[in-house]
Design an enzyme around this catalytic site. Structure first.
Site, short mmCIF file in Angstrom:
data_model
loop_
_atom_site.label_atom_id
_atom_site.label_comp_id
_atom_site.label_asym_id
_atom_site.label_seq_id
_atom_site.Cartn_x
_atom_site.Cartn_y
_atom_site.Cartn_z
N GLY A 327 19.84 50.41 27.28
CA GLY A 327 19.71 49.05 27.80
C GLY A 327 18.77 49.04 28.98
O GLY A 327 17.66 48.51 28.93
N ARG A 369 22.72 45.48 43.46
CA ARG A 369 22.87 46.90 43.15
C ARG A 369 22.70 47.80 44.38
O ARG A 369 23.33 48.84 44.47
CB ARG A 369 21.87 47.33 42.07
N TYR A 373 25.87 50.00 44.58
CA TYR A 373 25.71 51.41 44.19
C TYR A 373 24.90 52.23 45.18
O TYR A 373 24.60 53.39 44.88
CB TYR A 373 24.97 51.51 42.84
N CYS A 400 24.53 35.99 54.43
CA CYS A 400 25.29 36.24 55.65
C CYS A 400 26.13 37.51 55.48
O CYS A 400 27.36 37.48 55.52
CB CYS A 400 26.17 35.04 55.96
#
Length: 472
Positions: A327, A369, A373, A400
């Site tokens: 993917g 991400r 991660y 914020c």
């Protein structure tokens, strides 16, 4: 030094990570990070598919996800061809599923289907997109660790080619739905093979302590296989595994395949059933920064074919029809996010150095991400060429949250400022899929570019969209 995009957090202090070198020319594009048609035009602005990003920003606004259609299609074709060729002599070829969770819309579903890929979906919503796109249901799969009866019923009624059973209780639930519909459901059993990919714990999916699959080590996988075979409403097509994401070699697949083939052979010996298929999952890596060295489809396919050949020979069984599920490696490099810079500031650090902060008009609502991660990204000044020296910078968003970081470390020109366009490559996978409306910021559009023209695949959200569900 950070060796992996999903590894430990950056060290404190100024110098940046060890893999990030000061560029000789801050305008140079690192080719592996960008879609194939991206280049700098004569005026220094980026072009993609023959379209200038300044024009894209004027027509579609920023932030925007910009997809190079030719690049995405070429990557899809590349995986199909590589795996089909590598497995031709072993099992007549391979099936390559596009993992729709990376990014899915009707146009992308059509593109990958046209290039020969099958479609993997994880929810009823993803299934609906595939059906709307006109993908043949027999070339679709339904995954998911907690599928609802309604999702299973819709998939079976549509005629999907496989339902991946993720737990022992799900066996009877899928069988009961199939009985109610009067169909025989093609299923695969997802096996937790006990292989932990070298990746962030949130995206490693084959070790024991996680939510996916049935355990090989405890015997639950064998019990799930027996349970499937005991239900005449189910047609057991084979075993499935997935060891994680952002994987750069075939070593993990070697261990996983060996264990999966051992169970495959056990089923054949103990139940007298030759399972015709086996799915080794996806998780193939891509380059987000210069630290990443992903394998190309041809090398991946050849390596995995060697692994499967050896594993099946060791167990004395024929090679089943193999499938894989890329993917990220298909859609990720095809896309960059185009932002407009706003505030820039230099911040003093405890070690006496400074860090340049460049704030853009998006952030963690369009790319979570980095926060989720600790993922690394690159960036470049996109709207012009600069002769200014490179300055170590951090690209941040408008939200914020102090963790609202898009790019932790990058060398950008010292004169980058308000109104300049900034492009972040490699944002095709999981960025739009994980996007939110945090701080009530509308999600960006997805804009496809090809042959000198652009078109909107997914339109930008508006304030009316934000308020439409607010019935207070």
């Amino acid at each position: 030094m950070r060796a992996h995009e999903a590894g430990a957090l950056h060290a404190d202090g100024y110098g940046g990570p060890g893999w990030l070198a000061v560029p000789a020319d801050v305008n140079t594009l690192v080719e592996p990070l960008w879609a194939r048609t991206v280049r700098r035009g004569a005026d220094g602005a980026l072009e993609v598919g023959g379209v200038d990003v300044v024009r894209l920003a004027a027509e579609h606004g920023t932030p925007a996800y910009v997809v190079d259609e030719a690049d995405l299609r070429a990557r899809a074709r590349g995986f199909v061809t590589a795996f089909d060729d590598a497995f031709a002599d072993l099992c007549g070829g391979a099936d390559v599923y596009y993992a729709g969770k990376a990014f899915l819309c009707t146009a992308v579903a059509r593109w990958v289907a046209e290039e020969g890929m099958l479609l993997e979906t994880c929810t009823g919503g993803e299934l609906a997109v595939g059906l709307r796109a006109g993908v043949d249901p027999a070339r679709m799969a339904l995954h998911g660790n907690n599928k609802s009866d309604a999702e299973v019923e819709r998939a079976l009624a549509a005629g999907v080619g496989r339902v991946v059973v993720d737990s022992l209780p799900e066996v009877d639930r899928v069988a009961d739905v199939a009985a109610r519909l009067g169909v025989r459901a093609p299923v695969m059993v997802r096996v937790t093979v006990g292989v932990e990919a070298h990746t962030h714990s949130y995206i490693a999916t084959a070790h024991e302590d996680q939510k996916f699959g049935v355990s090989l080590a405890t015997g639950e996988a064998a019990r799930a296989v027996a349970a499937v075979l005991a239900r005449p409403e189910l047609d057991l097509r084979g075993l499935h595994s997935h060891i994680g994401s952002q994987i750069f070699d075939v070593e993990g697949f070697e261990v996983a395949a060996r264990r999966l083939v051992r169970l495959h052979a056990t089923v054949q010996r103990e139940h007298g059933v030759r399972l015709p298929e086996m799915d080794l999952g996806g998780g193939f890596g891509m380059a987000y920064t210069t630290q990443h060295r992903p394998m190309g489809p041809a090398d991946l396919a050849a390596g995995m074919a060697r692994v499967v050949r050896a594993a099946c020979a060791g167990e004395g069984v024929e090679v089943p029809r193999i499938s894989v599920e890329p993917g990220r490696a298909v859609v990720g490099p095809s896309t960059f996010t185009l932002y407009t810079a706003g505030t820039t500031k230099d911040v003093a650090l405890d070690d006496g150095g400074t860090r340049r902060y460049v704030a853009v008009d998006g952030g963690m609502s369009d790319n979570v991400r980095t926060a989720l991660y600790a993922a690394d990204y690159s960036a470049t000044l996109a709207s012009r060429r600069s002769d200014a020296p490179p300055v170590l910078s951090r690209v941040v968003g408008k939200h914020c949250e102090s963790g609202d970081v898009v790019v932790m470390d990058e060398f950008l020109p010292a004169d980058l400022g308000h109104g300049d366009l900034v492009a972040v490559p490699g944002t095709g996978a999981y960025c739009r899929s994980l996007a939110s409306q945090y701080n009530h910021v509308p999600r960006p559009p997805v804009v496809a570019v090809a042959d000198g023209t652009s078109r909107v695949l997914v339109r930008r959200e508006t304030e009316d969209d934000l308020l439409a569900l607010d019935v207070g």
